[in-house]
Design an enzyme around this catalytic site. Structure first.
Site, PDB file in Angstrom:
ATOM      1  N   ASP A  13      50.246 -64.844  24.534  1.00  0.00           N
ATOM      2  CA  ASP A  13      50.481 -65.854  23.500  1.00  0.00           C
ATOM      3  C   ASP A  13      50.372 -65.291  22.083  1.00  0.00           C
ATOM      4  O   ASP A  13      49.960 -65.983  21.152  1.00  0.00           O
ATOM      5  CB  ASP A  13      49.514 -67.048  23.677  1.00  0.00           C
ATOM      6  N   LYS A  16      55.282 -63.420  21.215  1.00  0.00           N
ATOM      7  CA  LYS A  16      56.365 -62.545  21.702  1.00  0.00           C
ATOM      8  C   LYS A  16      57.714 -63.258  21.632  1.00  0.00           C
ATOM      9  O   LYS A  16      58.740 -62.642  21.339  1.00  0.00           O
ATOM     10  CB  LYS A  16      56.072 -62.116  23.153  1.00  0.00           C
ATOM     11  N   GLY A  40      54.798 -68.624  28.714  1.00  0.00           N
ATOM     12  CA  GLY A  40      55.232 -69.728  27.860  1.00  0.00           C
ATOM     13  C   GLY A  40      55.510 -69.126  26.505  1.00  0.00           C
ATOM     14  O   GLY A  40      54.587 -68.766  25.791  1.00  0.00           O
ATOM     15  N   HIS A  41      56.786 -68.934  26.199  1.00  0.00           N
ATOM     16  CA  HIS A  41      57.162 -68.298  24.935  1.00  0.00           C
ATOM     17  C   HIS A  41      57.812 -69.342  24.041  1.00  0.00           C
ATOM     18  O   HIS A  41      58.790 -69.973  24.419  1.00  0.00           O
ATOM     19  CB  HIS A  41      58.127 -67.130  25.174  1.00  0.00           C
ATOM     20  N   GLN A 223      53.169 -62.100  29.527  1.00  0.00           N
ATOM     21  CA  GLN A 223      51.726 -61.814  29.541  1.00  0.00           C
ATOM     22  C   GLN A 223      51.422 -60.705  28.521  1.00  0.00           C
ATOM     23  O   GLN A 223      52.088 -60.630  27.514  1.00  0.00           O
ATOM     24  CB  GLN A 223      51.239 -61.452  30.958  1.00  0.00           C
TER      25      GLN A 223
HETATM   26  P1  GDP Z   1      54.123 -65.857  23.406  1.00  0.00           P
HETATM   27  O1  GDP Z   1      53.723 -66.297  24.758  1.00  0.00           O
HETATM   28  O2  GDP Z   1      53.614 -64.490  23.067  1.00  0.00           O
HETATM   29  O3  GDP Z   1      55.595 -65.966  23.142  1.00  0.00           O
HETATM   30  O4  GDP Z   1      53.404 -66.842  22.374  1.00  0.00           O
HETATM   31  P2  GDP Z   1      53.293 -68.458  22.505  1.00  0.00           P
HETATM   32  O5  GDP Z   1      54.600 -69.057  22.184  1.00  0.00           O
HETATM   33  O6  GDP Z   1      52.635 -68.821  23.776  1.00  0.00           O
HETATM   34  O7  GDP Z   1      52.229 -68.771  21.376  1.00  0.00           O
HETATM   35  C1  GDP Z   1      52.432 -68.385  20.055  1.00  0.00           C
HETATM   36  C2  GDP Z   1      52.414 -69.633  19.151  1.00  0.00           C
HETATM   37  O8  GDP Z   1      52.294 -69.230  17.812  1.00  0.00           O
HETATM   38  C3  GDP Z   1      53.686 -70.448  19.219  1.00  0.00           C
HETATM   39  O9  GDP Z   1      53.351 -71.802  19.032  1.00  0.00           O
HETATM   40  C4  GDP Z   1      54.504 -69.933  18.028  1.00  0.00           C
HETATM   41  O10 GDP Z   1      55.412 -70.902  17.512  1.00  0.00           O
HETATM   42  C5  GDP Z   1      53.412 -69.667  17.046  1.00  0.00           C
HETATM   43  N1  GDP Z   1      53.652 -68.579  16.091  1.00  0.00           N
HETATM   44  C6  GDP Z   1      54.243 -67.370  16.294  1.00  0.00           C
HETATM   45  N2  GDP Z   1      54.148 -66.599  15.178  1.00  0.00           N
HETATM   46  C7  GDP Z   1      53.475 -67.346  14.266  1.00  0.00           C
HETATM   47  C8  GDP Z   1      53.012 -67.094  12.932  1.00  0.00           C
HETATM   48  O11 GDP Z   1      53.198 -66.027  12.355  1.00  0.00           O
HETATM   49  N3  GDP Z   1      52.321 -68.118  12.327  1.00  0.00           N
HETATM   50  C9  GDP Z   1      52.074 -69.313  12.941  1.00  0.00           C
HETATM   51  N4  GDP Z   1      51.395 -70.253  12.276  1.00  0.00           N
HETATM   52  N5  GDP Z   1      52.479 -69.575  14.188  1.00  0.00           N
HETATM   53  C10 GDP Z   1      53.164 -68.596  14.844  1.00  0.00           C
HETATM   54  P1  IMO Z   2      52.642 -65.396  27.895  1.00  0.00           P
HETATM   55  O1  IMO Z   2      53.839 -64.600  28.343  1.00  0.00           O
HETATM   56  C1  IMO Z   2      48.405 -66.231  28.436  1.00  0.00           C
HETATM   57  C2  IMO Z   2      46.786 -65.825  32.485  1.00  0.00           C
HETATM   58  C3  IMO Z   2      46.306 -67.069  33.194  1.00  0.00           C
HETATM   59  C4  IMO Z   2      45.195 -66.467  34.057  1.00  0.00           C
HETATM   60  C5  IMO Z   2      45.766 -65.106  34.456  1.00  0.00           C
HETATM   61  C6  IMO Z   2      46.412 -65.072  35.827  1.00  0.00           C
HETATM   62  O2  IMO Z   2      52.965 -66.763  27.407  1.00  0.00           O
HETATM   63  O3  IMO Z   2      51.794 -64.601  26.956  1.00  0.00           O
HETATM   64  P2  IMO Z   2      48.705 -66.037  36.781  1.00  0.00           P
HETATM   65  O4  IMO Z   2      49.211 -67.446  36.885  1.00  0.00           O
HETATM   66  O5  IMO Z   2      49.588 -65.128  35.996  1.00  0.00           O
HETATM   67  O6  IMO Z   2      48.323 -65.460  38.105  1.00  0.00           O
HETATM   68  O7  IMO Z   2      47.310 -66.180  35.971  1.00  0.00           O
HETATM   69  O8  IMO Z   2      46.736 -64.787  33.459  1.00  0.00           O
HETATM   70  N1  IMO Z   2      48.182 -65.872  31.984  1.00  0.00           N
HETATM   71  C7  IMO Z   2      48.517 -65.986  30.701  1.00  0.00           C
HETATM   72  N2  IMO Z   2      47.750 -66.174  29.607  1.00  0.00           N
HETATM   73  N3  IMO Z   2      49.729 -66.108  28.292  1.00  0.00           N
HETATM   74  C8  IMO Z   2      50.509 -65.907  29.378  1.00  0.00           C
HETATM   75  O9  IMO Z   2      51.840 -65.652  29.265  1.00  0.00           O
HETATM   76  C9  IMO Z   2      49.914 -65.873  30.653  1.00  0.00           C
HETATM   77  N4  IMO Z   2      50.384 -65.719  31.914  1.00  0.00           N
HETATM   78  C10 IMO Z   2      49.315 -65.701  32.705  1.00  0.00           C
HETATM   79  O10 IMO Z   2      45.810 -68.014  32.302  1.00  0.00           O
HETATM   80  O11 IMO Z   2      44.057 -66.224  33.272  1.00  0.00           O
HETATM   81 MG    MG Z   3      52.691 -67.862  25.695  1.00  0.00          MG
END
Ligand code: GDP
Ligand code: IMO
Ligand code: MG
Length: 430
Positions: A13, A16, A40-41, A223
């Site tokens: 998270d 990416k 979850g991107h 991840q």
């Molecule tokens: P990912 O799994 O690595 O793609 O990241 P997620 O989408 O799960 O979580 C990142 C969160 O941060 C999302 O809600 C993005 O919209 C938000 N985000 C990404 N870059 C920035 C930033 O520079 N500033 C802020 N405030 N939010 C950001």
């Molecule tokens: P993105 O791509 C954050 C965590 C789960 C758990 C562990 C194993 O959005 O960064 P799984 O279901 O993969 O066997 O769970 O990994 N986990 C993540 N945490 N971001 C993710 O994906 C994750 N995908 C799995 O919470 O601790």
């Molecule tokens: Mg994510």
């Protein structure tokens, strides 16, 4: 013909999805190489927010060919749900390619995921419950079902029988559950086979030919480094290689073809699920980061655990991925803090660790040694160059760069596409 790998440097998270989207107009292919719909991107384009789970974020960039490569585990039902939802919002998904060698997540994988977590009790991993671990376990156990199997019903049935043989004993005798029916499983898997077939390709060949033809390929990791099954905080990890090496084994593109490796890292740290987290905060600061940063899981909605930036982890991520560039995200969330602590090393029962302890017990006992940096109050969301940032924010970034062992090439100052400071070009040949 750059081939660029993008990975998470912490526990996921990091942003990416946003970083991938940022490069969308510069690349021809975006490849998901590991994981499945546990990811979850988030991508924010104008007023529209998209949450991508199984699909690579590049699906939102017109002209990009999104690829689900061999290293991914595919829940076919989820694939079509996600495609339909995007189509309903006017996104053209017709270019998607799916590897014939990718493994399939079946209903019994989801069942086993949930049942084993319940059985583990206090020792649970806190998985996303999507069947990821059991699907990869079957792959390694050589009883997995691959996409190609869906187009030969006889073989499919034999393989499902093989996969359920042991599992049903386990479900019935150990977990006290009902046995999973072979026919129902085969029907479930075949339900979308016809719709899937035109998307299926030898994606390893496609990607190598694309690189030969001078195209640009971006590998979007799911991840992150600390969730990698080899290099993360085992056993509190996911079941795939989320580090840069996974891009190679998970796609069929050789390591000599990779030009640069981008690590995405938050200006602080979060984690979802169980497992050690040295800089975790249990006080008001932690709640502040969670609220200000909107730190709730995109996939499961769980509140994310929050903590300060950990430079030991950043150095480790630089090392195990061979990072060439860092993208620091969410710097804006730190605005308004009096002091910003950064973990520079760990104290483990009186011994200082500047590098990640090799021993899991030591990591579980690691106490952060903090250095504090003066904060800033100005709104930084409109900053587009480093010089636009308040002096203290600039100093904070310089310190992160010095401590992390990798140059910072971009800085996120907000969730939107344009809320970014570009420092160095992220698509560059070696
Ligand atoms: P990912 O799994 O690595 O793609 O990241 P997620 O989408 O799960 O979580 C990142 C969160 O941060 C999302 O809600 C993005 O919209 C938000 N985000 C990404 N870059 C920035 C930033 O520079 N500033 C802020 N405030 N939010 C950001
Ligand atoms: P993105 O791509 C954050 C965590 C789960 C758990 C562990 C194993 O959005 O960064 P799984 O279901 O993969 O066997 O769970 O990994 N986990 C993540 N945490 N971001 C993710 O994906 C994750 N995908 C799995 O919470 O601790
Ligand atoms: Mg994510």
């Amino acid at each position: 013909m750059p081939a660029v790998v993008l990975v998470g440097a912490q526990w996921g998270d990091e942003g990416k999805g946003k970083a991938t989207d940022l490069l969308g107009s510069r690349v021809d292919y975006v490849v998901k190489f590991n994981g499945g719909n546990n990811a979850g991107h988030t991508v924010v384009i104008g007023d529209e927010k998209y949450a991508l789970h199984l699909l690579p974020s590049g699906i939102l960039s017109p002209g990009v060919v999104p690829v689900i490569a061999n290293g991914v585990v595919v829940d076919i039902e989820v694939l079509f749900e996600e495609l339909d939802a995007l189509n309903a919002r006017g996104v053209d998904t017709s270019r998607l390619l799916v590897s014939s060698s990718a493994h399939v997540i079946a209903g019994y994988h989801r069942t086993v995921d949930k049942v084993t977590e319940r059985f583990l009790g206090k020792r649970r991993i806190g998985t996303t419950g999507r069947g990821i671990g059991p699907a990869y376990a079957d792959k390694i156990n050589r009883v997995g079902i691959r996409i190609a199997d869906l187009f030969d019903p006889k073989i499919l049935r034999a393989k499902v029988e093989g996969a359920l043989d042991q599992k049903n004993h386990l479900l019935v005798k150990v977990y006290n559950r009902r046995a999973v029916d072979v026919d129902a499983t085969v029907d479930e898997l075949l339900a979308h086979a016809e719709r899937l077939q035109p998307m299926v390709a030898d994606t390893g060949l496609v990607l190598n030919q694309a690189l030969d033809a001078g195209k640009t390929v971006l590998f979007e990791g799911g991840q992150a480094t600390m969730l990698d099954v080899d290099h993360g905080t085992y056993p509190f990890v996911t079941s795939s290689n989320a580090t840069a090496g996974g891009a190679v084994t998970g796609s069929g593109v050789g390591p000599t073809r990779i030009d640069s490796i981008i690590g995405v890292i938050k200006a602080y740290t979060t984690r979802v699920g169980e497992g050690p987290f040295p800089t975790e905060l249990f006080d008001d600061s932690g709640e502040y980061l969670r609220k200000a940063g909107g730190e709730y899981g995109v996939t499961t909605g769980r509140p994310r655990r929050t903590g300060w930036y950990d430079a030991v982890i950043a150095r480790y991520a630089s090392r195990v991925n061979g990072l060439t560039d860092l993208v620091v995200t969410k710097l804006d969330i730190l605005t308004g803090l009096d002091k910003v602590p950064v973990c520079v090393a760990y104290d483990v029962d009186g011994t200082r660790y500047d590098e990640m302890p090799d021993d899991q017990t030591a990591f579980h006992h690691a106490k952060p040694i903090y250095e504090e940096f003066p904060g800033w109050w100005e709104d930084i969301s409109k900053a587009r160059t480093i010089e636009d940032l308040p002096a203290n924010a600039q100093a904070y970034l310089r310190a992160l760069e010095d401590m992390s062992g990798c140059r910072i090439s971009a800085v996120g100052v907000g969730p939107r596409r344009d809320e970014i400071i570009g420092v160095h070009d992220l698509v560059h040949p070696r």
